[in-house]
Design a protein around this motif. Structure first.
Motif, PDB file in Angstrom:
ATOM      1  N   ALA A 100       0.870  -1.186   0.000  1.00  0.00           N
ATOM      2  CA  ALA A 100       0.000   0.000   0.000  1.00  0.00           C
ATOM      3  C   ALA A 100       0.905   1.235   0.000  1.00  0.00           C
ATOM      4  CB  ALA A 100      -0.891  -0.021   1.233  1.00  0.00           C
ATOM      5  N   TYR A 131       5.467   4.666  10.181  1.00  0.00           N
ATOM      6  CA  TYR A 131       4.038   4.354  10.129  1.00  0.00           C
ATOM      7  C   TYR A 131       3.855   2.883  10.474  1.00  0.00           C
ATOM      8  CZ  TYR A 131       4.105   8.892   8.135  1.00  0.00           C
ATOM      9  OH  TYR A 131       4.335  10.237   7.982  1.00  0.00           O
ATOM     10  N   VAL A 177      20.671   0.175  -2.130  1.00  0.00           N
ATOM     11  CA  VAL A 177      20.394  -0.678  -0.978  1.00  0.00           C
ATOM     12  C   VAL A 177      21.518  -1.692  -0.764  1.00  0.00           C
ATOM     13  CG1 VAL A 177      18.757  -2.301   0.027  1.00  0.00           C
ATOM     14  CG2 VAL A 177      17.913  -0.429  -1.381  1.00  0.00           C
ATOM     15  N   MET A 220      17.523  -1.495  12.392  1.00  0.00           N
ATOM     16  CA  MET A 220      18.619  -1.798  11.466  1.00  0.00           C
ATOM     17  C   MET A 220      18.791  -3.307  11.327  1.00  0.00           C
ATOM     18  SD  MET A 220      19.449   1.069  10.302  1.00  0.00           S
ATOM     19  CE  MET A 220      21.015   1.179   9.486  1.00  0.00           C
TER      20      MET A 220
HETATM   21  C1  B12 Z   1      10.113  -1.773   0.234  1.00  0.00           C
HETATM   22  C2  B12 Z   1      10.477  -0.838   1.373  1.00  0.00           C
HETATM   23  C3  B12 Z   1      11.815  -0.630   1.641  1.00  0.00           C
HETATM   24  C4  B12 Z   1      12.903  -1.246   0.782  1.00  0.00           C
HETATM   25  C5  B12 Z   1      13.145  -0.396  -0.468  1.00  0.00           C
HETATM   26  C6  B12 Z   1      12.982   1.107  -0.296  1.00  0.00           C
HETATM   27  C7  B12 Z   1      12.973   1.815  -1.655  1.00  0.00           C
HETATM   28  N1  B12 Z   1      14.105   1.948  -2.266  1.00  0.00           N
HETATM   29  O1  B12 Z   1      11.903   2.227  -2.110  1.00  0.00           O
HETATM   30  C8  B12 Z   1      14.107  -1.304   1.766  1.00  0.00           C
HETATM   31  C9  B12 Z   1      14.115  -2.668   2.409  1.00  0.00           C
HETATM   32  C10 B12 Z   1      15.459  -1.025   1.192  1.00  0.00           C
HETATM   33  C11 B12 Z   1      13.670  -0.255   2.803  1.00  0.00           C
HETATM   34  C12 B12 Z   1      14.533   0.257   3.720  1.00  0.00           C
HETATM   35  C13 B12 Z   1      14.173   1.146   4.715  1.00  0.00           C
HETATM   36  N2  B12 Z   1      12.940   1.636   4.942  1.00  0.00           N
HETATM   37 CO1  B12 Z   1      11.402   1.137   3.885  1.00  0.00          CO
HETATM   38  N3  B12 Z   1       9.763   0.594   3.137  1.00  0.00           N
HETATM   39  C14 B12 Z   1       9.490  -0.187   2.138  1.00  0.00           C
HETATM   40  C15 B12 Z   1       7.965  -0.339   2.027  1.00  0.00           C
HETATM   41  C16 B12 Z   1       7.554  -1.647   2.726  1.00  0.00           C
HETATM   42  C17 B12 Z   1       7.377  -0.329   0.634  1.00  0.00           C
HETATM   43  C18 B12 Z   1       7.800   0.884  -0.269  1.00  0.00           C
HETATM   44  C19 B12 Z   1       7.006   0.807  -1.537  1.00  0.00           C
HETATM   45  O2  B12 Z   1       7.423   0.205  -2.495  1.00  0.00           O
HETATM   46  N4  B12 Z   1       5.800   1.371  -1.517  1.00  0.00           N
HETATM   47  C20 B12 Z   1       4.891   1.271  -2.631  1.00  0.00           C
HETATM   48  C21 B12 Z   1       4.726   2.634  -3.283  1.00  0.00           C
HETATM   49  C22 B12 Z   1       3.653   2.534  -4.365  1.00  0.00           C
HETATM   50  O3  B12 Z   1       4.282   3.502  -2.255  1.00  0.00           O
HETATM   51  P1  B12 Z   1       4.579   5.059  -2.247  1.00  0.00           P
HETATM   52  O4  B12 Z   1       4.297   5.538  -0.848  1.00  0.00           O
HETATM   53  O5  B12 Z   1       3.876   5.769  -3.314  1.00  0.00           O
HETATM   54  O6  B12 Z   1       6.150   5.033  -2.663  1.00  0.00           O
HETATM   55  C23 B12 Z   1       7.099   5.911  -2.201  1.00  0.00           C
HETATM   56  C24 B12 Z   1       8.377   5.211  -1.747  1.00  0.00           C
HETATM   57  O7  B12 Z   1       8.753   4.165  -2.604  1.00  0.00           O
HETATM   58  C25 B12 Z   1       9.312   6.372  -1.743  1.00  0.00           C
HETATM   59  N5  B12 Z   1      10.752   6.078  -1.889  1.00  0.00           N
HETATM   60  C26 B12 Z   1      11.451   6.211  -2.995  1.00  0.00           C
HETATM   61  N6  B12 Z   1      12.728   5.955  -2.775  1.00  0.00           N
HETATM   62  C27 B12 Z   1      12.880   5.651  -1.472  1.00  0.00           C
HETATM   63  C28 B12 Z   1      14.026   5.343  -0.713  1.00  0.00           C
HETATM   64  C29 B12 Z   1      13.874   5.032   0.654  1.00  0.00           C
HETATM   65  C30 B12 Z   1      15.081   4.730   1.497  1.00  0.00           C
HETATM   66  C31 B12 Z   1      12.584   5.029   1.227  1.00  0.00           C
HETATM   67  C32 B12 Z   1      12.418   4.653   2.661  1.00  0.00           C
HETATM   68  C33 B12 Z   1      11.462   5.380   0.437  1.00  0.00           C
HETATM   69  C34 B12 Z   1      11.629   5.689  -0.908  1.00  0.00           C
HETATM   70  O8  B12 Z   1       8.865   7.239  -2.797  1.00  0.00           O
HETATM   71  C35 B12 Z   1       7.627   6.772  -3.297  1.00  0.00           C
HETATM   72  C36 B12 Z   1       6.741   7.968  -3.611  1.00  0.00           C
HETATM   73  O9  B12 Z   1       6.423   8.693  -2.438  1.00  0.00           O
HETATM   74  C37 B12 Z   1       7.489   0.925   2.814  1.00  0.00           C
HETATM   75  C38 B12 Z   1       6.099   0.799   3.445  1.00  0.00           C
HETATM   76  C39 B12 Z   1       5.024   1.125   2.415  1.00  0.00           C
HETATM   77  N7  B12 Z   1       4.006   0.312   2.358  1.00  0.00           N
HETATM   78  O10 B12 Z   1       5.132   2.116   1.691  1.00  0.00           O
HETATM   79  C40 B12 Z   1       8.620   1.131   3.820  1.00  0.00           C
HETATM   80  C41 B12 Z   1       8.983   2.541   4.277  1.00  0.00           C
HETATM   81  C42 B12 Z   1       9.010   3.447   3.065  1.00  0.00           C
HETATM   82  N8  B12 Z   1      10.328   2.356   4.800  1.00  0.00           N
HETATM   83  C43 B12 Z   1      10.579   3.060   5.849  1.00  0.00           C
HETATM   84  C44 B12 Z   1      11.805   3.053   6.568  1.00  0.00           C
HETATM   85  C45 B12 Z   1      11.831   3.839   7.870  1.00  0.00           C
HETATM   86  C46 B12 Z   1      12.922   2.376   6.087  1.00  0.00           C
HETATM   87  C47 B12 Z   1      14.305   2.298   6.774  1.00  0.00           C
HETATM   88  C48 B12 Z   1      14.860   3.631   7.170  1.00  0.00           C
HETATM   89  C49 B12 Z   1      14.174   1.310   7.962  1.00  0.00           C
HETATM   90  C50 B12 Z   1      15.194   1.434   9.087  1.00  0.00           C
HETATM   91  N9  B12 Z   1      16.335   0.879   8.983  1.00  0.00           N
HETATM   92  O11 B12 Z   1      14.870   2.052  10.081  1.00  0.00           O
HETATM   93  C51 B12 Z   1      15.176   1.617   5.701  1.00  0.00           C
HETATM   94  C52 B12 Z   1      16.196   2.541   5.004  1.00  0.00           C
HETATM   95  C53 B12 Z   1      17.597   2.070   5.281  1.00  0.00           C
HETATM   96  C54 B12 Z   1      18.383   2.925   6.196  1.00  0.00           C
HETATM   97  N10 B12 Z   1      19.510   3.378   5.737  1.00  0.00           N
HETATM   98  O12 B12 Z   1      18.023   3.156   7.335  1.00  0.00           O
HETATM   99  C55 B12 Z   1       9.375   3.887   6.257  1.00  0.00           C
HETATM  100  C56 B12 Z   1       9.546   5.350   5.867  1.00  0.00           C
HETATM  101  C57 B12 Z   1       8.988   6.303   6.929  1.00  0.00           C
HETATM  102  C58 B12 Z   1       9.249   7.717   6.504  1.00  0.00           C
HETATM  103  N11 B12 Z   1       9.673   8.546   7.453  1.00  0.00           N
HETATM  104  O13 B12 Z   1       9.073   8.075   5.374  1.00  0.00           O
HETATM  105  C59 B12 Z   1       8.212   3.139   5.525  1.00  0.00           C
HETATM  106  C60 B12 Z   1       7.025   4.014   5.116  1.00  0.00           C
HETATM  107  C61 B12 Z   1       7.766   1.986   6.474  1.00  0.00           C
HETATM  108  C62 B12 Z   1       7.163   2.407   7.790  1.00  0.00           C
HETATM  109  N12 B12 Z   1       6.788   1.394   8.560  1.00  0.00           N
HETATM  110  O14 B12 Z   1       7.022   3.558   8.150  1.00  0.00           O
HETATM  111  N13 B12 Z   1      12.349   0.012   2.701  1.00  0.00           N
END
Ligand code: B12
Length: 229
Positions: A100, A131, A177, A220
Protein backbone atom coordinates in the motif's frame (compact mmCIF):
# COMPACT_ATOMS: atom_id res chain seq x y z
CA UNK A 1 -16.99 19.79 18.24
CA UNK A 2 -18.60 17.38 15.77
CA UNK A 3 -19.19 13.69 16.43
CA UNK A 4 -16.67 12.93 13.70
CA UNK A 5 -13.81 14.68 15.46
CA UNK A 6 -14.81 13.02 18.67
CA UNK A 7 -14.22 9.72 16.88
CA UNK A 8 -10.74 10.84 15.80
CA UNK A 9 -9.99 11.86 19.37
CA UNK A 10 -11.31 8.53 20.69
CA UNK A 11 -9.00 6.66 18.31
CA UNK A 12 -6.02 8.78 19.39
CA UNK A 13 -6.92 8.02 22.97
CA UNK A 14 -7.24 4.26 22.32
CA UNK A 15 -3.81 4.18 20.68
CA UNK A 16 -2.06 6.20 23.35
CA UNK A 17 -1.59 3.42 25.91
CA UNK A 18 0.47 1.56 23.30
CA UNK A 19 2.56 4.66 22.61
CA UNK A 20 1.19 4.90 19.08
CA UNK A 21 -0.04 8.13 17.50
CA UNK A 22 -2.97 8.90 15.23
CA UNK A 23 -1.16 10.81 12.52
CA UNK A 24 -3.95 12.53 10.62
CA UNK A 25 -6.12 11.14 7.92
CA UNK A 26 -7.93 11.91 4.70
CA UNK A 27 -11.10 11.23 2.76
CA UNK A 28 -10.23 8.85 -0.01
CA UNK A 29 -10.28 9.51 -3.72
CA UNK A 30 -9.65 7.03 -6.52
CA UNK A 31 -5.96 7.94 -6.91
CA UNK A 32 -5.27 6.97 -3.25
CA UNK A 33 -5.67 3.29 -4.15
CA UNK A 34 -7.14 2.57 -0.73
CA UNK A 35 -8.19 -1.08 -0.53
CA UNK A 36 -11.78 -2.06 0.26
CA UNK A 37 -12.58 -3.28 3.73
CA UNK A 38 -12.68 -7.06 4.22
CA UNK A 39 -16.48 -7.08 3.98
CA UNK A 40 -16.35 -5.37 0.57
CA UNK A 41 -17.32 -1.86 1.65
CA UNK A 42 -15.22 0.92 0.13
CA UNK A 43 -12.80 2.75 2.41
CA UNK A 44 -14.04 6.35 2.64
CA UNK A 45 -11.54 7.58 5.28
CA UNK A 46 -7.99 6.52 6.09
CA UNK A 47 -6.37 7.38 9.44
CA UNK A 48 -2.63 6.88 9.65
CA UNK A 49 -1.11 5.34 12.77
CA UNK A 50 2.56 5.74 13.51
CA UNK A 51 5.37 6.28 15.92
CA UNK A 52 7.63 9.17 16.83
CA UNK A 53 9.61 9.78 19.98
CA UNK A 54 10.15 7.15 22.67
CA UNK A 55 6.57 6.17 23.64
CA UNK A 56 6.00 3.28 21.23
CA UNK A 57 9.32 1.67 22.05
CA UNK A 58 8.68 1.93 25.79
CA UNK A 59 5.31 0.17 25.44
CA UNK A 60 6.62 -2.43 22.99
CA UNK A 61 9.69 -3.30 25.10
CA UNK A 62 7.54 -3.84 28.18
CA UNK A 63 5.91 -6.75 26.31
CA UNK A 64 9.28 -8.19 25.23
CA UNK A 65 7.79 -10.30 22.41
CA UNK A 66 10.08 -12.97 20.98
CA UNK A 67 8.10 -14.04 17.89
CA UNK A 68 9.35 -13.29 14.36
CA UNK A 69 8.58 -9.74 13.09
CA UNK A 70 7.59 -8.80 16.65
CA UNK A 71 6.97 -5.09 16.06
CA UNK A 72 4.75 -5.72 13.03
CA UNK A 73 2.73 -8.35 14.89
CA UNK A 74 2.40 -6.23 18.01
CA UNK A 75 1.32 -3.20 15.95
CA UNK A 76 -1.11 -5.32 13.94
CA UNK A 77 -2.78 -6.68 17.09
CA UNK A 78 -3.24 -3.15 18.48
CA UNK A 79 -4.63 -1.82 15.21
CA UNK A 80 -7.04 -4.75 14.89
CA UNK A 81 -8.29 -4.14 18.42
CA UNK A 82 -8.87 -0.44 17.78
CA UNK A 83 -10.44 -1.20 14.38
CA UNK A 84 -12.88 -3.67 15.93
CA UNK A 85 -14.06 -0.99 18.38
CA UNK A 86 -14.82 1.50 15.60
CA UNK A 87 -16.17 -0.50 12.62
CA UNK A 88 -12.85 -0.12 10.78
CA UNK A 89 -10.33 -2.33 9.03
CA UNK A 90 -6.53 -2.36 9.00
CA UNK A 91 -3.84 -1.95 6.32
CA UNK A 92 -0.24 -2.71 7.22
CA UNK A 93 2.82 -1.10 5.55
CA UNK A 94 4.70 -4.38 5.26
CA UNK A 95 1.85 -6.35 3.68
CA UNK A 96 2.83 -6.92 0.08
CA UNK A 97 4.02 -6.73 -2.58
CA UNK A 98 2.11 -4.94 -3.85
CA UNK A 99 2.61 -2.56 -0.93
CA UNK A 100 0.00 0.00 0.00
CA UNK A 101 1.38 3.48 -0.84
CA UNK A 102 1.94 4.48 2.78
CA UNK A 103 4.20 7.39 2.02
CA UNK A 104 1.70 8.90 -0.41
CA UNK A 105 -1.06 8.40 2.15
CA UNK A 106 1.10 10.02 4.81
CA UNK A 107 1.56 13.10 2.64
CA UNK A 108 -2.23 13.38 2.36
CA UNK A 109 -2.63 13.06 6.12
CA UNK A 110 -0.01 15.43 7.56
CA UNK A 111 2.67 17.92 6.49
CA UNK A 112 5.42 15.46 5.55
CA UNK A 113 7.49 15.63 2.38
CA UNK A 114 9.96 13.41 0.56
CA UNK A 115 13.49 14.18 1.75
CA UNK A 116 16.47 13.65 -0.55
CA UNK A 117 16.84 10.24 1.15
CA UNK A 118 13.39 9.01 0.13
CA UNK A 119 12.20 9.01 3.74
CA UNK A 120 9.54 11.58 4.54
CA UNK A 121 10.61 14.56 6.62
CA UNK A 122 8.29 15.79 9.38
CA UNK A 123 8.59 19.42 10.61
CA UNK A 124 9.10 18.31 14.24
CA UNK A 125 10.42 14.77 14.09
CA UNK A 126 12.65 15.15 11.04
CA UNK A 127 13.47 11.69 9.69
CA UNK A 128 12.86 9.86 12.98
CA UNK A 129 9.33 8.59 12.60
CA UNK A 130 7.45 5.75 10.93
CA UNK A 131 4.04 4.35 10.13
CA UNK A 132 2.83 1.22 11.88
CA UNK A 133 -0.45 0.87 10.03
CA UNK A 134 -3.57 2.59 8.75
CA UNK A 135 -7.20 2.34 9.79
CA UNK A 136 -9.74 2.14 6.96
CA UNK A 137 -13.27 3.39 7.64
CA UNK A 138 -16.41 2.87 5.54
CA UNK A 139 -17.70 6.35 6.46
CA UNK A 140 -16.43 9.89 6.10
CA UNK A 141 -14.74 11.05 9.31
CA UNK A 142 -13.67 14.55 10.10
CA UNK A 143 -9.92 14.56 10.63
CA UNK A 144 -7.53 17.33 11.66
CA UNK A 145 -6.79 19.72 8.83
CA UNK A 146 -3.24 20.72 8.14
CA UNK A 147 -2.16 23.95 6.54
CA UNK A 148 -0.38 23.87 3.20
CA UNK A 149 3.33 24.24 3.95
CA UNK A 150 6.55 23.54 2.15
CA UNK A 151 9.29 21.06 2.85
CA UNK A 152 12.09 22.11 5.19
CA UNK A 153 14.45 20.32 2.79
CA UNK A 154 13.75 23.06 0.20
CA UNK A 155 15.57 25.53 2.45
CA UNK A 156 18.41 23.24 3.47
CA UNK A 157 21.40 24.52 1.56
CA UNK A 158 24.01 21.87 2.24
CA UNK A 159 21.75 18.84 2.43
CA UNK A 160 24.13 17.04 4.82
CA UNK A 161 21.97 13.89 4.61
CA UNK A 162 23.29 13.25 1.12
CA UNK A 163 26.96 13.29 2.09
CA UNK A 164 26.88 11.59 5.51
CA UNK A 165 26.67 7.98 4.40
CA UNK A 166 30.13 6.35 4.61
CA UNK A 167 29.48 4.41 1.39
CA UNK A 168 27.45 7.04 -0.48
CA UNK A 169 24.40 4.81 -0.53
CA UNK A 170 22.09 7.80 -0.93
CA UNK A 171 22.30 9.70 -4.14
CA UNK A 172 19.57 12.06 -5.30
CA UNK A 173 16.61 9.88 -6.31
CA UNK A 174 18.57 6.69 -5.83
CA UNK A 175 19.12 4.55 -2.76
CA UNK A 176 21.81 1.90 -3.34
CA UNK A 177 20.39 -0.68 -0.98
CA UNK A 178 23.08 -3.29 -1.71
CA UNK A 179 25.91 -0.85 -0.89
CA UNK A 180 24.17 0.09 2.35
CA UNK A 181 23.63 -3.51 3.44
CA UNK A 182 27.15 -4.61 2.44
CA UNK A 183 28.56 -1.84 4.65
CA UNK A 184 26.29 -2.75 7.56
CA UNK A 185 27.77 -6.25 7.50
CA UNK A 186 31.36 -4.99 7.96
CA UNK A 187 33.01 -4.01 11.27
CA UNK A 188 33.07 -0.36 10.08
CA UNK A 189 29.31 -0.51 9.60
CA UNK A 190 28.60 -1.45 13.20
CA UNK A 191 28.24 2.19 14.24
CA UNK A 192 25.29 2.51 11.81
CA UNK A 193 23.93 -0.83 12.99
CA UNK A 194 23.98 0.02 16.66
CA UNK A 195 23.21 3.72 16.70
CA UNK A 196 21.24 4.29 13.52
CA UNK A 197 21.70 5.43 9.95
CA UNK A 198 24.35 8.22 9.62
CA UNK A 199 22.39 9.89 6.83
CA UNK A 200 19.31 10.18 9.04
CA UNK A 201 21.43 11.50 11.91
CA UNK A 202 22.89 14.20 9.65
CA UNK A 203 19.51 15.90 9.22
CA UNK A 204 19.38 19.02 11.42
CA UNK A 205 15.60 18.68 11.89
CA UNK A 206 14.21 16.59 14.73
CA UNK A 207 17.54 15.55 16.22
CA UNK A 208 15.98 15.34 19.68
CA UNK A 209 13.40 12.91 18.25
CA UNK A 210 16.04 10.22 17.75
CA UNK A 211 14.35 7.29 19.48
CA UNK A 212 17.49 5.85 21.07
CA UNK A 213 20.03 3.19 20.21
CA UNK A 214 17.83 0.27 21.31
CA UNK A 215 15.10 1.06 18.83
CA UNK A 216 17.45 2.21 16.07
CA UNK A 217 19.44 -1.02 16.42
CA UNK A 218 16.26 -3.09 16.29
CA UNK A 219 15.18 -1.46 13.01
CA UNK A 220 18.62 -1.80 11.47
CA UNK A 221 18.82 -5.50 12.36
CA UNK A 222 15.32 -6.07 10.97
CA UNK A 223 16.30 -4.23 7.80
CA UNK A 224 19.51 -6.21 7.27
CA UNK A 225 18.03 -9.60 8.09
CA UNK A 226 14.80 -9.25 6.16
CA UNK A 227 15.39 -6.17 4.02
CA UNK A 228 12.17 -4.96 5.54
CA UNK A 229 11.35 -1.89 7.54
C1 B12 B 1 10.11 -1.77 0.23
C2 B12 B 1 10.48 -0.84 1.37
C3 B12 B 1 11.82 -0.63 1.64
C4 B12 B 1 12.90 -1.25 0.78
C5 B12 B 1 13.15 -0.40 -0.47
C6 B12 B 1 12.98 1.11 -0.30
C7 B12 B 1 12.97 1.82 -1.66
N1 B12 B 1 14.10 1.95 -2.27
O1 B12 B 1 11.90 2.23 -2.11
C8 B12 B 1 14.11 -1.30 1.77
C9 B12 B 1 14.12 -2.67 2.41
C10 B12 B 1 15.46 -1.02 1.19
C11 B12 B 1 13.67 -0.25 2.80
C12 B12 B 1 14.53 0.26 3.72
C13 B12 B 1 14.17 1.15 4.72
N2 B12 B 1 12.94 1.64 4.94
CO1 B12 B 1 11.40 1.14 3.89
N3 B12 B 1 9.76 0.59 3.14
C14 B12 B 1 9.49 -0.19 2.14
C15 B12 B 1 7.96 -0.34 2.03
C16 B12 B 1 7.55 -1.65 2.73
C17 B12 B 1 7.38 -0.33 0.63
C18 B12 B 1 7.80 0.88 -0.27
C19 B12 B 1 7.01 0.81 -1.54
O2 B12 B 1 7.42 0.21 -2.49
N4 B12 B 1 5.80 1.37 -1.52
C20 B12 B 1 4.89 1.27 -2.63
C21 B12 B 1 4.73 2.63 -3.28
C22 B12 B 1 3.65 2.53 -4.36
O3 B12 B 1 4.28 3.50 -2.26
P1 B12 B 1 4.58 5.06 -2.25
O4 B12 B 1 4.30 5.54 -0.85
O5 B12 B 1 3.88 5.77 -3.31
O6 B12 B 1 6.15 5.03 -2.66
C23 B12 B 1 7.10 5.91 -2.20
C24 B12 B 1 8.38 5.21 -1.75
O7 B12 B 1 8.75 4.17 -2.60
C25 B12 B 1 9.31 6.37 -1.74
N5 B12 B 1 10.75 6.08 -1.89
C26 B12 B 1 11.45 6.21 -2.99
N6 B12 B 1 12.73 5.95 -2.77
C27 B12 B 1 12.88 5.65 -1.47
C28 B12 B 1 14.03 5.34 -0.71
C29 B12 B 1 13.87 5.03 0.65
C30 B12 B 1 15.08 4.73 1.50
C31 B12 B 1 12.58 5.03 1.23
C32 B12 B 1 12.42 4.65 2.66
C33 B12 B 1 11.46 5.38 0.44
C34 B12 B 1 11.63 5.69 -0.91
O8 B12 B 1 8.87 7.24 -2.80
C35 B12 B 1 7.63 6.77 -3.30
C36 B12 B 1 6.74 7.97 -3.61
O9 B12 B 1 6.42 8.69 -2.44
C37 B12 B 1 7.49 0.93 2.81
C38 B12 B 1 6.10 0.80 3.45
C39 B12 B 1 5.02 1.12 2.41
N7 B12 B 1 4.01 0.31 2.36
O10 B12 B 1 5.13 2.12 1.69
C40 B12 B 1 8.62 1.13 3.82
C41 B12 B 1 8.98 2.54 4.28
C42 B12 B 1 9.01 3.45 3.06
N8 B12 B 1 10.33 2.36 4.80
C43 B12 B 1 10.58 3.06 5.85
C44 B12 B 1 11.81 3.05 6.57
C45 B12 B 1 11.83 3.84 7.87
C46 B12 B 1 12.92 2.38 6.09
C47 B12 B 1 14.30 2.30 6.77
C48 B12 B 1 14.86 3.63 7.17
C49 B12 B 1 14.17 1.31 7.96
C50 B12 B 1 15.19 1.43 9.09
N9 B12 B 1 16.33 0.88 8.98
O11 B12 B 1 14.87 2.05 10.08
C51 B12 B 1 15.18 1.62 5.70
C52 B12 B 1 16.20 2.54 5.00
C53 B12 B 1 17.60 2.07 5.28
C54 B12 B 1 18.38 2.93 6.20
N10 B12 B 1 19.51 3.38 5.74
O12 B12 B 1 18.02 3.16 7.34
C55 B12 B 1 9.37 3.89 6.26
C56 B12 B 1 9.55 5.35 5.87
C57 B12 B 1 8.99 6.30 6.93
C58 B12 B 1 9.25 7.72 6.50
N11 B12 B 1 9.67 8.55 7.45
O13 B12 B 1 9.07 8.08 5.37
C59 B12 B 1 8.21 3.14 5.53
C60 B12 B 1 7.02 4.01 5.12
C61 B12 B 1 7.77 1.99 6.47
C62 B12 B 1 7.16 2.41 7.79
N12 B12 B 1 6.79 1.39 8.56
O14 B12 B 1 7.02 3.56 8.15
N13 B12 B 1 12.35 0.01 2.70
Amino acid sequence: MSIASELYDAISHDLRESGLLARGGFSTRESDQAPDLRDGRAARTVIMVGNAGPSMWQAFSRKQPTDPDPLDRWSHAILERVAAQHDADVAMPSDGPPFAPFQRWAMRAEPVFPSPLGLLIHPTWGLWHGYRGALLFPMVIEVPRHEATESLCDHCENQPCLSACPVDAFQRNDYRVDACVAHLETPEGQICMTSGCRARHACPVGQSAFPGADQAGFHMRAFVSGRSS
